[in-house]
Design a protein around this motif. Structure first.
Motif, PDB file in Angstrom:
ATOM      1  N   ASN A   8      15.663  40.262  93.799  1.00  0.00           N
ATOM      2  CA  ASN A   8      15.002  41.264  94.627  1.00  0.00           C
ATOM      3  C   ASN A   8      16.044  42.144  95.318  1.00  0.00           C
ATOM      4  O   ASN A   8      17.220  41.780  95.384  1.00  0.00           O
ATOM      5  N   SER A   9      15.590  43.249  95.840  1.00  0.00           N
ATOM      6  CA  SER A   9      16.481  44.179  96.559  1.00  0.00           C
ATOM      7  C   SER A   9      17.744  44.465  95.749  1.00  0.00           C
ATOM      8  O   SER A   9      18.863  44.399  96.260  1.00  0.00           O
ATOM      9  N   LEU A  10      17.558  44.781  94.494  1.00  0.00           N
ATOM     10  CA  LEU A  10      18.697  44.990  93.605  1.00  0.00           C
ATOM     11  C   LEU A  10      19.519  46.196  94.034  1.00  0.00           C
ATOM     12  O   LEU A  10      18.977  47.197  94.530  1.00  0.00           O
ATOM     13  N   GLU A  11      20.819  46.080  93.828  1.00  0.00           N
ATOM     14  CA  GLU A  11      21.774  47.113  94.193  1.00  0.00           C
ATOM     15  C   GLU A  11      22.550  47.532  92.941  1.00  0.00           C
ATOM     16  O   GLU A  11      22.667  46.738  91.989  1.00  0.00           O
ATOM     17  N   PRO A  12      23.092  48.739  92.925  1.00  0.00           N
ATOM     18  CA  PRO A  12      23.894  49.150  91.751  1.00  0.00           C
ATOM     19  C   PRO A  12      25.022  48.168  91.430  1.00  0.00           C
ATOM     20  O   PRO A  12      25.378  48.001  90.251  1.00  0.00           O
ATOM     21  N   GLU A  13      25.541  47.505  92.458  1.00  0.00           N
ATOM     22  CA  GLU A  13      26.624  46.532  92.243  1.00  0.00           C
ATOM     23  C   GLU A  13      26.154  45.292  91.479  1.00  0.00           C
ATOM     24  O   GLU A  13      26.983  44.495  91.033  1.00  0.00           O
ATOM     25  N   ASP A  14      24.856  45.121  91.322  1.00  0.00           N
ATOM     26  CA  ASP A  14      24.323  43.993  90.552  1.00  0.00           C
ATOM     27  C   ASP A  14      24.320  44.280  89.049  1.00  0.00           C
ATOM     28  O   ASP A  14      23.993  43.394  88.255  1.00  0.00           O
ATOM     29  N   THR A  15      24.661  45.475  88.682  1.00  0.00           N
ATOM     30  CA  THR A  15      24.671  45.850  87.268  1.00  0.00           C
ATOM     31  C   THR A  15      25.654  45.007  86.473  1.00  0.00           C
ATOM     32  O   THR A  15      26.774  44.755  86.927  1.00  0.00           O
ATOM     33  N   GLY A  16      25.226  44.578  85.297  1.00  0.00           N
ATOM     34  CA  GLY A  16      26.089  43.800  84.428  1.00  0.00           C
ATOM     35  C   GLY A  16      25.286  43.057  83.381  1.00  0.00           C
ATOM     36  O   GLY A  16      24.048  43.178  83.331  1.00  0.00           O
ATOM     37  N   VAL A  17      25.987  42.288  82.573  1.00  0.00           N
ATOM     38  CA  VAL A  17      25.325  41.416  81.618  1.00  0.00           C
ATOM     39  C   VAL A  17      25.183  40.039  82.257  1.00  0.00           C
ATOM     40  O   VAL A  17      26.169  39.473  82.753  1.00  0.00           O
ATOM     41  N   TYR A  18      23.981  39.541  82.257  1.00  0.00           N
ATOM     42  CA  TYR A  18      23.691  38.253  82.877  1.00  0.00           C
ATOM     43  C   TYR A  18      23.573  37.192  81.780  1.00  0.00           C
ATOM     44  O   TYR A  18      22.826  37.357  80.805  1.00  0.00           O
ATOM     45  N   TYR A  19      24.308  36.113  81.975  1.00  0.00           N
ATOM     46  CA  TYR A  19      24.335  35.018  81.007  1.00  0.00           C
ATOM     47  C   TYR A  19      23.791  33.745  81.656  1.00  0.00           C
ATOM     48  O   TYR A  19      24.155  33.431  82.799  1.00  0.00           O
ATOM     49  N   CYS A  20      22.964  33.028  80.923  1.00  0.00           N
ATOM     50  CA  CYS A  20      22.584  31.706  81.399  1.00  0.00           C
ATOM     51  C   CYS A  20      23.545  30.678  80.802  1.00  0.00           C
ATOM     52  O   CYS A  20      24.145  30.900  79.753  1.00  0.00           O
ATOM     53  N   ASN A  21      23.658  29.590  81.504  1.00  0.00           N
ATOM     54  CA  ASN A  21      24.605  28.544  81.133  1.00  0.00           C
ATOM     55  C   ASN A  21      23.985  27.196  81.467  1.00  0.00           C
ATOM     56  O   ASN A  21      23.267  27.077  82.471  1.00  0.00           O
ATOM     57  N   ALA A  22      24.255  26.205  80.644  1.00  0.00           N
ATOM     58  CA  ALA A  22      23.676  24.887  80.914  1.00  0.00           C
ATOM     59  C   ALA A  22      24.523  23.791  80.288  1.00  0.00           C
ATOM     60  O   ALA A  22      25.155  23.987  79.238  1.00  0.00           O
ATOM     61  N   ASP A  23      24.516  22.655  80.940  1.00  0.00           N
ATOM     62  CA  ASP A  23      25.116  21.428  80.413  1.00  0.00           C
ATOM     63  C   ASP A  23      23.987  20.601  79.807  1.00  0.00           C
ATOM     64  O   ASP A  23      23.127  20.116  80.545  1.00  0.00           O
ATOM     65  N   ILE A  24      24.010  20.452  78.496  1.00  0.00           N
ATOM     66  CA  ILE A  24      22.874  19.882  77.777  1.00  0.00           C
ATOM     67  C   ILE A  24      23.282  18.627  77.012  1.00  0.00           C
ATOM     68  O   ILE A  24      24.313  18.613  76.318  1.00  0.00           O
ATOM     69  N   TRP A  25      22.447  17.602  77.152  1.00  0.00           N
ATOM     70  CA  TRP A  25      22.609  16.387  76.352  1.00  0.00           C
ATOM     71  C   TRP A  25      21.866  16.592  75.032  1.00  0.00           C
ATOM     72  O   TRP A  25      20.646  16.783  75.020  1.00  0.00           O
ATOM     73  N   ILE A  26      22.600  16.525  73.939  1.00  0.00           N
ATOM     74  CA  ILE A  26      22.041  16.731  72.609  1.00  0.00           C
ATOM     75  C   ILE A  26      21.976  15.406  71.871  1.00  0.00           C
ATOM     76  O   ILE A  26      22.941  14.632  71.882  1.00  0.00           O
ATOM     77  N   ARG A  27      20.809  15.175  71.214  1.00  0.00           N
ATOM     78  CA  ARG A  27      20.644  13.974  70.388  1.00  0.00           C
ATOM     79  C   ARG A  27      21.175  14.266  68.991  1.00  0.00           C
ATOM     80  O   ARG A  27      20.652  15.106  68.275  1.00  0.00           O
ATOM     81  N   SER A  28      22.248  13.583  68.649  1.00  0.00           N
ATOM     82  CA  SER A  28      22.824  13.752  67.310  1.00  0.00           C
ATOM     83  C   SER A  28      23.679  12.539  67.025  1.00  0.00           C
ATOM     84  O   SER A  28      24.840  12.491  67.434  1.00  0.00           O
ATOM     85  N   SER A  29      23.107  11.554  66.348  1.00  0.00           N
ATOM     86  CA  SER A  29      23.783  10.266  66.129  1.00  0.00           C
ATOM     87  C   SER A  29      24.389   9.787  67.434  1.00  0.00           C
ATOM     88  O   SER A  29      25.577   9.494  67.517  1.00  0.00           O
ATOM     89  N   GLY A  30      23.565   9.732  68.444  1.00  0.00           N
ATOM     90  CA  GLY A  30      24.012   9.405  69.795  1.00  0.00           C
ATOM     91  C   GLY A  30      23.738  10.587  70.701  1.00  0.00           C
ATOM     92  O   GLY A  30      23.055  11.536  70.322  1.00  0.00           O
ATOM     93  N   LEU A  31      24.299  10.529  71.884  1.00  0.00           N
ATOM     94  CA  LEU A  31      24.106  11.614  72.853  1.00  0.00           C
ATOM     95  C   LEU A  31      25.434  12.302  73.135  1.00  0.00           C
ATOM     96  O   LEU A  31      26.446  11.637  73.378  1.00  0.00           O
ATOM     97  N   THR A  32      25.419  13.613  73.105  1.00  0.00           N
ATOM     98  CA  THR A  32      26.611  14.408  73.378  1.00  0.00           C
ATOM     99  C   THR A  32      26.303  15.420  74.446  1.00  0.00           C
ATOM    100  O   THR A  32      25.313  16.151  74.351  1.00  0.00           O
ATOM    101  N   LEU A  33      27.154  15.481  75.474  1.00  0.00           N
ATOM    102  CA  LEU A  33      26.994  16.465  76.540  1.00  0.00           C
ATOM    103  C   LEU A  33      27.899  17.647  76.247  1.00  0.00           C
ATOM    104  O   LEU A  33      29.113  17.489  76.117  1.00  0.00           O
TER     105      LEU A  33
END
Length: 120
Positions: A81-106
């Motif tokens: 909310n209340s966005l400003e020109p300084e907020d301009t940019g590319v926004y990326y999401c990021n996550a630490d995910i546990w994947i099931r693949s012959s066991g669990l991998t983070l």
């Protein structure tokens, strides 16, 4: 594994809501967050949220942005909310995910980025 959406062009003072969906052979997700990369600058943290709901905001986001997550849907959101020109940019999401693949991998994953442009 991460798909972000919701960016766009908005006038200063306006609002946008970003969404990010995780997919794949997911057993669990630890930290989820949003980062921003402005033109000519390094990528920086905007906000993140732990699996237990502990939230951290960059100073520039405090009071204007709200991060949330839906663990059942494996999604993270950023209400801006209340966005400003300084907020301009590319926004990326990021996550630490546990994947099931012959066991669990983070592993740490990045979404593809969504452009946010705030005009003055």
């Amino acid at each position: 594994q991460l798909q972000a959406s919701g960016g766009g062009l908005v006038q200063a003072g306006g609002s946008l809501r970003l969404s990010c969906a995780a997919s794949g052979r997911i057993s669990g997700i630890n930290n989820m967050g949003w980062y921003r990369q402005a033109p000519g600058k390094q990528r920086e943290l905007v906000a993140d949220i732990s699996s237990g709901g502990v939230i951290n905001y960059a100073d520039s986001a405090k009071g204007r942005f709200t991060i949330s997550r839906d663990n059942a849907k494996k999604m993270v959101y950023l209400q801006m909310n209340s966005l400003e020109p300084e907020d301009t940019g590319v926004y990326y999401c990021n996550a630490d995910i546990w994947i099931r693949s012959s066991g669990l991998t983070l592993s740490n994953y990045w979404g593809q980025g969504t452009q946010v442009t705030v005009s003055s």
